[in-house]
Design an enzyme around this catalytic site. Structure first.
Site, short mmCIF file in Angstrom:
data_model
loop_
_atom_site.label_atom_id
_atom_site.label_comp_id
_atom_site.label_asym_id
_atom_site.label_seq_id
_atom_site.Cartn_x
_atom_site.Cartn_y
_atom_site.Cartn_z
N ASP A 140 -20.08 2.89 -4.13
CA ASP A 140 -18.96 3.39 -3.35
C ASP A 140 -19.42 4.18 -2.13
OD1 ASP A 140 -16.84 2.22 -4.51
OD2 ASP A 140 -16.09 3.99 -5.55
N ASP A 444 -11.11 7.65 -18.07
CA ASP A 444 -11.78 7.01 -19.20
C ASP A 444 -11.07 7.31 -20.52
OD1 ASP A 444 -12.50 9.61 -18.77
OD2 ASP A 444 -14.61 9.17 -18.39
#
Ligand SMILES: *[C@@H]1O[C@H](CO)[C@@H](O)[C@H](O)[C@H]1NC(C)=O
Length: 729
Positions: A140, A444
């Site tokens: 990223d 998550d």
């Protein structure tokens, strides 16, 4: 298949000694109820001193009691798994399903390309058929140096993988392996030196490239991938960059011994300022889509770029769960614990990791998805609900879409690239029902939670030799910030539609709902802790008793609850291999985390709920300077800087003043403490001061760079003195 290597591929055992634990827990529960009873029946009359302080104590103790009660869910039914890799081999040989491995990195300065490269090499070298491993790196940061480091890694892997396999090397991250202490006197010393030399040269090339901001020009000429970078390329504004660095299906891609190589793919998904990129969740979802076009393996492993594989057996271990004939088809994911290789032995930052790893997570029965070191079944991650006709993994992948070996790599690249564009998942199910969830800080945990809600089972697997080793924060500030973010994200989840008690109601065991809640309620638990750290000390100063006198029977109840819970937690820590000192550090850090991280996490959550603030994602830095590491080794806390320290220092000073003042009063006006009602309060204040010793040291005694900022000593003393004076009059 029949008959070969009888028995299941994994076994589950339930922890022993539960009966004793139940007895103990019931006794504590009775003690807690008695404490509440004592509080409720002894509230000072209206107009008497300390009425409000007393009510506050009651409220705090109700919170502690309730929280203690829900944490019991983590200790009620511990299960431990064991795998049988030899049976896996007898039954399937090397005819195993392929696996896609995702490595995410976000910022080349915080996560140096050399570290990313080592992680990538460690997972490429798993003890698993090479052509069945596909490694995807999501960058990223869109850094051409990360790309360059991976190009170098692709070359080095041709030597490294056969070397690892020939000599059965562990761990398989080159830098971790070369720095392990017992490399002397090996029978393959010359091969070792040769490959070490090669590695060092590569590391130098990458370091130089970064330092001089210049990738060697013949490398640029050789690889067309570099043409994707131009002067306009910025981390937040660029097209998708997708390069298949090694195509494992290409027969000519072989290592120096002629074996096939794992596939290696570099992806930097498209980013544009006007589109939300959804952080790591967005990156992982792009990887799920891109990999489905390239290798489409039924099992996905994702690791953070700072977590190298410390055991080459992890993939085979995970397959033992997924391929088990009886239970394998229900398993949605297999989570390995997060371990760290840079913890000092006294555990100065009091990481609860070992207790969480050895006691709490096995106690969950199922497991949370912790965001790294987790093997997912692709279907479960893609939002499919479990049903009776979910197939065995082996069946799935032999029937599944397999890419035509003859297909040109460049054509596939082009096709897959579109899947990483930033408009691709707008107005689709991605981030809602498919893939990793968007819009939460702890994406998550929420994702794992909803996989469980879809009916899949999860496994927590904690082998002797740890599967993954990462880097934990090296300064107190980093650690507190990390915990603030977690507590905030977890509490927001609690307040959202994913609240365990609402979302899970009627669908999942109450025990698991409670277990999730223990983590999600970290933030609000800061309030009773703050209260306990401040009010009893102030009341001590004013001479208002808040606990029963020593000669009363109620005192025994308090003593029993306090002593038994602490002895239990000490025993638990010792059983997990911690030392006494490390347990003590854990107590300190629990206090600090609660009054700093969780408190600020709570405040931020409130602000956001009221629409006043925004949450910020600060990645914690993964590298520490040399001096700092030395100080850590000597057992000195490395503070760093953070506005959160103000509250920590002020409370520390407040307790110090109260303690000193009450000691003086004992000496001057003999008999003050001897009024025996003050004993517990005095002890509490004393323990708080002892726990805070490193803070006084950091403010007044230390001279090195790791100490607390100078203004804090002044600021906190003034604040604490004012509060003391104010409360006295
Ligand atoms: C990591 O792997 C090495 C080499 O196999 C082993 O000696 C070490 O104990 C492992 N570390 C942990 C924390 O399991």
């Amino acid at each position: 298949m029949g008959g070969k290597g009888k028995g299941p591929l994994f076994e589950t055992a339930v922890g022993r000694g539960r009966r004793w634990y139940t007895l103990y827990a019931i006794s504590v529960l009775i003690g807690l109820c008695l404490i509440w009873l004592y509080r409720a029946t002894n509230i000072p009359e209206v107009g008497e001193k300390g009425r409000w302080a007393w009510m506050g104590m009651l409220a705090a103790e109700i919170c502690f009691g309730f929280y203690w009660f829900i944490t019991q869910s983590l200790r009620w039914h511990p299960v431990y798994h064991q795998t049988f890799k030899n049976r896996l081999f007898q039954r399937h040989g090397n005819d195993l399903p392929p696996v896609d491995i995702f490595v995410c990195t976000a910022d080349p300065t915080i996560e140096p390309p050399i570290m990313v490269m080592n992680t990538v090499l460690s997972v490429m070298a798993y003890d698993y058929p090479e052509e069945k491993i596909n490694v995807y790196v999501s960058d990223d940061g869109a850094s051409k140096f990360t790309f360059y480091a991976l190009l170098e890694a692709a070359d080095f892997a041709k030597h490294w993988i056969p070397f690892c396999k020939r000599f059965n090397v562990e761990p398989r991250s080159p830098s971790a392996y070369f720095s392990s202490p017992d490399l002397n006197g090996l029978s393959y010393a010359s091969e070792l030196n040769c490959i070490k030399e090669m590695y060092n040269m590569m590391e130098d090339r990458i370091k130089n490239a970064i330092e001089f901001d210049h990738v060697p020009s013949n490398t640029i000429k050789q690889h067309k991938g570099f043409s994707e970078w131009n002067s306009q390329t910025a981390p937040g504004n660029h097209q998708s960059i997708l390069q298949i660095l090694i195509d494992g299906r290409d027969q000519s891609a072989t290592d120096v011994e002629g074996n096939m190589l794992p596939t290696l793919v570099y992806l930097s998904r498209e980013k544009r300022p006007q589109y939300l990129h959804n952080f790591k969740a967005g990156a992982l979802n792009a990887l799920i889509r891109v990999s489905s076009e390239i290798s489409n393996s039924p099992v996905i492993l994702n690791v953070d770029c700072d977590m190298y594989s410390n055991s080459s057996e992890s993939v085979r271990n995970a397959m033992c769960f997924f391929l088990d004939e009886e239970r394998g088809h229900q398993i949605g994911y297999v989570q390995f614990p997060q371990n760290f290789n840079n913890l000092d032995k006294d555990n100065i930052y009091g990481d609860y990791i070992s207790v969480i790893d050895e006691v709490e997570l096995p106690g969950l029965g199922d497991c949370m998805y912790l965001g790294t070191g987790c093997f997912h079944r692709r279907e479960s991650l893609c939002g499919r609900k479990y049903s009776k006709d979910c197939r065995m993994l082996t069946y799935m992948w032999s029937q599944g879409k397999m890419r035509d070996a003859g297909e040109n790599t460049r054509i596939i690249e082009e096709r897959a690239k579109g899947l990483a564009n930033c408009t691709y998942d707008q107005n689709t199910g991605w981030g809602k029902d498919i893939g990793i969830k968007y819009g939460c800080i702890v994406e998550d945990v929420v994702t794992g939670w909803s996989i469980q809600m879809n009916g899949w089972k999860s496994i927590y697997f904690n082998p002797q030799r740890k599967g993954f080793l990462g880097i934990s924060p090296t300064t107190l500030a980093q650690l507190l910030v990390q915990h603030k973010r977690w507590s905030e994200g977890l509490f927001q989840t609690f307040l959202s539609k994913y609240c365990p008690f609402l979302y899970g109601y009627g669908k999942i065991e109450l025990r698991l709902q409670m277990a999730y809640a223990t983590y999600m309620l970290w933030a609000p638990m800061s309030l009773p802790t703050l209260y306990y750290a401040i009010v009893p000390s102030l009341c001590l100063l004013k001479g208002i008793p808040l606990f029963p006198r020593v000669s009363s029977t109620w005192f025994l109840v308090f003593a029993y609850v306090i002593i038994s819970t602490h002895i239990y937690s000490l025993g638990e820590a010792l059983c997990c291999g911690e030392s006494l000192g490390s347990w003590w550090n854990m107590q300190r850090m629990r206090l600090m985390r609660r009054i700093c991280s969780y408190f600020f996490g709570l405040i931020d959550t409130m602000m956001q709920t009221l629409g006043l603030g925004r949450s910020n994602f600060d990645i914690s830095a993964k590298v520490a300077d040399h001096e700092a590491l030395e100080r850590l080794e000597k057992g000195f806390m490395e503070f760093g800087s953070s506005p959160m320290f103000s509250i920590l220092a002020a409370i520390a000073m407040l307790n110090l003043f109260s303690l000193v003042a009450s000691v003086i009063m004992v000496v001057v006006r003999q008999g003050f403490i001897v009024r025996e009602q003050m004993v517990l309060q005095f002890l509490l204040c004393g323990v708080l001061v002892l726990l805070n010793l490193p803070i006084y040291e950091g403010m007044f005694l230390r001279k090195d760079n790791g100490k607390l900022p100078a203004y804090l000593a002044f600021e906190s003393s003034v604040v604490a003195a004012l509060v003391c004076l104010f409360s006295l009059y």
